[in-house]
Motif scaffolding. Structure first.
Motif, PDB file in Angstrom:
ATOM      1  N   PRO A 101      50.018  26.306 -10.912  1.00 10.45           N
ATOM      2  CA  PRO A 101      49.709  26.632  -9.661  1.00 10.45           C
ATOM      3  C   PRO A 101      48.925  27.760  -9.274  1.00 10.45           C
ATOM      4  O   PRO A 101      48.431  28.525 -10.041  1.00 10.45           O
ATOM      5  CB  PRO A 101      51.239  27.389  -9.217  1.00 10.45           C
ATOM      6  N   GLY A 102      48.150  27.478  -8.014  1.00 13.32           N
ATOM      7  CA  GLY A 102      47.314  28.697  -7.638  1.00 13.32           C
ATOM      8  C   GLY A 102      47.770  29.176  -6.270  1.00 13.32           C
ATOM      9  O   GLY A 102      48.751  28.773  -5.645  1.00 13.32           O
ATOM     10  N   LEU A 103      46.915  30.096  -5.623  1.00 12.09           N
ATOM     11  CA  LEU A 103      47.283  30.768  -4.531  1.00 12.09           C
ATOM     12  C   LEU A 103      46.049  30.908  -3.382  1.00 12.09           C
ATOM     13  O   LEU A 103      44.971  31.191  -3.951  1.00 12.09           O
ATOM     14  CB  LEU A 103      47.939  31.947  -4.860  1.00 12.09           C
ATOM     15  N   LEU A 104      46.066  30.759  -2.307  1.00  6.25           N
ATOM     16  CA  LEU A 104      44.925  30.828  -1.335  1.00  6.25           C
ATOM     17  C   LEU A 104      45.613  31.688  -0.325  1.00  6.25           C
ATOM     18  O   LEU A 104      46.727  31.441   0.323  1.00  6.25           O
ATOM     19  CB  LEU A 104      44.669  29.594  -0.503  1.00  6.25           C
ATOM     20  N   VAL A 105      45.026  32.806  -0.012  1.00  5.97           N
ATOM     21  CA  VAL A 105      45.456  33.701   1.060  1.00  5.97           C
ATOM     22  C   VAL A 105      44.415  34.189   1.897  1.00  5.97           C
ATOM     23  O   VAL A 105      43.183  34.107   1.447  1.00  5.97           O
ATOM     24  CB  VAL A 105      45.765  35.096   0.477  1.00  5.97           C
ATOM     25  N   ALA A 106      44.640  33.955   3.329  1.00  2.00           N
ATOM     26  CA  ALA A 106      43.606  34.188   4.366  1.00  2.00           C
ATOM     27  C   ALA A 106      44.277  35.507   5.255  1.00  2.00           C
ATOM     28  O   ALA A 106      45.476  35.959   5.139  1.00  2.00           O
ATOM     29  CB  ALA A 106      43.279  33.045   5.134  1.00  2.00           C
ATOM     30  N   PRO A 107      43.388  35.966   6.166  1.00  2.00           N
ATOM     31  CA  PRO A 107      43.884  37.283   6.665  1.00  2.00           C
ATOM     32  C   PRO A 107      45.138  37.269   7.727  1.00  2.00           C
ATOM     33  O   PRO A 107      46.035  37.903   7.867  1.00  2.00           O
ATOM     34  CB  PRO A 107      42.475  37.599   7.756  1.00  2.00           C
ATOM     35  N   THR A 108      45.259  35.943   8.481  1.00  2.00           N
ATOM     36  CA  THR A 108      46.514  35.734   9.435  1.00  2.00           C
ATOM     37  C   THR A 108      46.685  34.065   9.087  1.00  2.00           C
ATOM     38  O   THR A 108      45.840  33.232   8.834  1.00  2.00           O
ATOM     39  CB  THR A 108      45.947  35.784  10.800  1.00  2.00           C
ATOM     40  N   ARG A 109      47.679  33.464   9.588  1.00  2.00           N
ATOM     41  CA  ARG A 109      48.075  32.074   9.558  1.00  2.00           C
ATOM     42  C   ARG A 109      47.274  31.309  10.281  1.00  2.00           C
ATOM     43  O   ARG A 109      46.732  30.308   9.943  1.00  2.00           O
ATOM     44  CB  ARG A 109      49.638  32.266  10.000  1.00  2.00           C
TER      45      ARG A 109
ATOM     46  N   ARG B 220      49.095  31.340   1.926  1.00  2.00           N
ATOM     47  CA  ARG B 220      49.819  32.535   2.654  1.00  2.00           C
ATOM     48  C   ARG B 220      48.842  33.371   3.448  1.00  2.00           C
ATOM     49  O   ARG B 220      47.797  33.274   3.438  1.00  2.00           O
ATOM     50  CB  ARG B 220      50.109  33.492   1.327  1.00  2.00           C
ATOM     51  N   SER B 221      49.442  34.209   4.258  1.00  2.00           N
ATOM     52  CA  SER B 221      48.715  34.966   5.166  1.00  2.00           C
ATOM     53  C   SER B 221      49.032  36.313   4.674  1.00  2.00           C
ATOM     54  O   SER B 221      50.185  36.981   4.106  1.00  2.00           O
ATOM     55  CB  SER B 221      49.469  34.995   6.629  1.00  2.00           C
ATOM     56  N   ALA B 222      47.894  37.165   4.828  1.00  2.00           N
ATOM     57  CA  ALA B 222      47.775  38.508   4.170  1.00  2.00           C
ATOM     58  C   ALA B 222      48.709  39.640   5.085  1.00  2.00           C
ATOM     59  O   ALA B 222      48.927  40.834   4.972  1.00  2.00           O
ATOM     60  CB  ALA B 222      46.423  39.097   4.197  1.00  2.00           C
ATOM     61  N   THR B 223      49.054  39.132   6.530  1.00  2.00           N
ATOM     62  CA  THR B 223      49.736  39.989   7.242  1.00  2.00           C
ATOM     63  C   THR B 223      51.256  39.917   6.923  1.00  2.00           C
ATOM     64  O   THR B 223      51.930  40.634   7.174  1.00  2.00           O
ATOM     65  CB  THR B 223      49.787  39.170   8.564  1.00  2.00           C
ATOM     66  N   ARG B 224      51.748  39.110   5.755  1.00  2.00           N
ATOM     67  CA  ARG B 224      53.036  39.132   5.400  1.00  2.00           C
ATOM     68  C   ARG B 224      52.979  39.294   3.768  1.00  2.00           C
ATOM     69  O   ARG B 224      53.181  38.390   2.927  1.00  2.00           O
ATOM     70  CB  ARG B 224      53.558  37.965   5.641  1.00  2.00           C
TER      71      ARG B 224
ATOM     72  N   HIS C 110      45.565  46.812   2.023  1.00  2.00           N
ATOM     73  CA  HIS C 110      45.423  47.314   0.717  1.00  2.00           C
ATOM     74  C   HIS C 110      46.628  46.512  -0.087  1.00  2.00           C
ATOM     75  O   HIS C 110      46.440  46.088  -1.351  1.00  2.00           O
ATOM     76  CB  HIS C 110      44.976  48.648   0.324  1.00  2.00           C
ATOM     77  N   GLU C 111      47.909  46.775   0.440  1.00  2.00           N
ATOM     78  CA  GLU C 111      49.077  46.029  -0.155  1.00  2.00           C
ATOM     79  C   GLU C 111      49.201  44.716  -0.202  1.00  2.00           C
ATOM     80  O   GLU C 111      49.244  44.525  -1.286  1.00  2.00           O
ATOM     81  CB  GLU C 111      50.357  46.569   0.879  1.00  2.00           C
ATOM     82  N   SER C 112      48.318  43.983   0.631  1.00  4.66           N
ATOM     83  CA  SER C 112      48.450  42.475   0.360  1.00  4.66           C
ATOM     84  C   SER C 112      47.611  42.252  -0.638  1.00  4.66           C
ATOM     85  O   SER C 112      47.720  41.184  -1.359  1.00  4.66           O
ATOM     86  CB  SER C 112      47.770  41.854   1.712  1.00  4.66           C
ATOM     87  N   TYR C 113      46.351  43.211  -1.137  1.00  5.06           N
ATOM     88  CA  TYR C 113      45.557  42.775  -2.139  1.00  5.06           C
ATOM     89  C   TYR C 113      46.349  42.675  -3.392  1.00  5.06           C
ATOM     90  O   TYR C 113      46.143  42.301  -4.292  1.00  5.06           O
ATOM     91  CB  TYR C 113      44.183  43.640  -1.684  1.00  5.06           C
ATOM     92  N   ASN C 114      46.974  43.952  -3.425  1.00  7.63           N
ATOM     93  CA  ASN C 114      47.574  44.660  -4.648  1.00  7.63           C
ATOM     94  C   ASN C 114      48.827  43.493  -4.954  1.00  7.63           C
ATOM     95  O   ASN C 114      48.787  43.147  -6.103  1.00  7.63           O
ATOM     96  CB  ASN C 114      47.929  46.037  -4.559  1.00  7.63           C
ATOM     97  N   VAL C 115      49.356  43.143  -4.122  1.00 13.50           N
ATOM     98  CA  VAL C 115      50.530  42.058  -4.421  1.00 13.50           C
ATOM     99  C   VAL C 115      49.993  40.899  -4.861  1.00 13.50           C
ATOM    100  O   VAL C 115      50.539  40.219  -5.657  1.00 13.50           O
ATOM    101  CB  VAL C 115      51.470  42.050  -2.977  1.00 13.50           C
ATOM    102  N   THR C 116      48.805  40.370  -4.287  1.00 19.21           N
ATOM    103  CA  THR C 116      48.167  39.077  -4.684  1.00 19.21           C
ATOM    104  C   THR C 116      47.854  39.045  -6.009  1.00 19.21           C
ATOM    105  O   THR C 116      47.909  38.338  -6.979  1.00 19.21           O
ATOM    106  CB  THR C 116      46.783  38.877  -3.827  1.00 19.21           C
ATOM    107  N   LEU C 117      47.190  40.606  -6.445  1.00 18.66           N
ATOM    108  CA  LEU C 117      46.791  40.625  -7.913  1.00 18.66           C
ATOM    109  C   LEU C 117      48.021  40.622  -8.778  1.00 18.66           C
ATOM    110  O   LEU C 117      47.863  40.002  -9.684  1.00 18.66           O
ATOM    111  CB  LEU C 117      46.221  42.002  -8.211  1.00 18.66           C
ATOM    112  N   GLY C 118      48.892  41.138  -8.374  1.00 21.80           N
ATOM    113  CA  GLY C 118      50.191  41.093  -9.101  1.00 21.80           C
ATOM    114  C   GLY C 118      51.150  39.734  -9.490  1.00 21.80           C
ATOM    115  O   GLY C 118      51.835  39.503 -10.464  1.00 21.80           O
TER     116      GLY C 118
END
Length: 229
Positions: free
Chosen positions: A54-62, A109-113, A135-143
């Motif tokens: 599985p992969g993950l794609l995140v953008a700033p907002t939905r 996913r959206s980085a706002t959530r 920064h929280e969204s970035y750190n959660v993504t890395l994890g």
């Protein structure tokens, strides 16, 4: 899917991102430099290399996720394989992922959530315009990138900003690759006079960030042409 991409049509920045195998990589670029297209190509590359993962794609907002990033990905695929072979959007109101026909999700996913990112287990991740992320969204993504696979990479694109992005990718941290691409590299795909018009309105420091793709202090510098390097 069997996609054939004419490498001669890609910009230097797009090619550099595809060639990068760094654990974490950022393509910093100006407006219209082809960053989102580069990210979409990277998604397909990581999807192909990491079969069954599985992969993950995140953008700033939905809204930006679907109107910009996913729209670019779908448009590129439609031109190559036709509408009938496009990946299917599954569970848009709950899990929300793209199914390429193999049942292996590309989570959207959206980085706002950041709480919607938490809990996922993926082998690779891609992020669009991270200057708007917390920064929280970035750190959660890395994890969340922790599934063993051939190329476990975190790839991001964005116009640069002197926030946590600079500390992460512009401070010499190990295993962080910074690639820079300017709007000029993609000028042949832009409206005539686009760059000249931006230069008429933006200060020299602003031009370096949003046209040349460079990290620079936009406010508070003593000299207009101050270069921190």
């Amino acid at each position: 899917m069997n996609l054939k991409i004419d490498q001669g049509s890609l910009t230097k920045g797009q090619t550099a991102l595809l060639n990068s195998s760094a654990k974490q990589v950022l393509l910093a670029g100006g407006y219209g430099a082809g960053k989102t297209l580069a990210l979409c190509l990277k998604i397909l590359q990581l999807k192909a290399i990491n079969k069954g993962v599985p992969g993950l794609l995140v953008a700033p907002t939905r809204p930006l996720l679907f109107s910009v990033t996913v729209r670019c990905l779908m448009g590129m695929l439609q031109r190559s394989v036709g509408r009938e072979h496009l990946p299917k959007l599954r569970s848009p109101m709950t899990e929300c992922y793209l199914d390429f026909g193999d049942g292996v999700p590309l989570f959207l996913r959206s980085a706002t959530r950041p709480d919607s990112i938490d809990g996922l287990d993926v082998g690779w991740a891609c992020g669009d315009e991270i200057r708007y992320w917390s920064h929280e969204s970035y750190n959660v993504t890395l994890g969340r990138v922790r599934v063993k696979c051939p190329m476990s990479q975190k790839a991001f694109v964005s116009t640069p900003s002197m926030n946590w992005m600079a500390e992460e990718f512009h401070s010499g941290k190990p295993e962080r690759m910074l690639l820079v691409t300017g709007t000029k590299d993609n000028e042949h795909n832009l409206a005539p006079g686009f760059i000249d018009n931006l230069r008429e309105s933006y200060s020299p420091r602003m031009q370096r960030a949003v046209i040349d793709g460079e990290f620079c202090i936009l406010e508070g510098a003593v000299f207009e042409h101050f270069d921190s390097s």
